[in-house]
Design a protein around this motif. Sequence first.
Motif: not given
Length: 123
Positions: A30-31, A52-53, A100
Amino acid sequence: QVQLVESGGGLVQPGGSLRLSCTASVGLRNYAIGWFRQAPGKEREVVCAISSSSGATYYADSVEGRFTISRDNAKNTVNLQMSSLQPEDTATYYCAAALYGTAWPDAELYGIWGQGTQVTVSS
């Protein structure tokens, strides 16, 4: 609190390669992770970053095509593969994390930093 540890720095000849790793004490899924560097007497500058995604990445013009950032979430690690290294790449390299986040090039947006690893490119 997430802790980051950089590794893989060292001395390399011009034209050589190194792989830096940024390993976290917790999952990095998530980072967003950014790599930055600072040479003696110079300001800190962004090298590259990964979101992060989405997996989106950012590369500074100076390293585009030579450096590659990648995630290994299973190992809580983000790697920086550096090739065609030049003396001007000599610096202390830091990884930084933003929860995030996306692939931000701005150091101020990253709240967690590692201690850095030295990269020296010299013959």
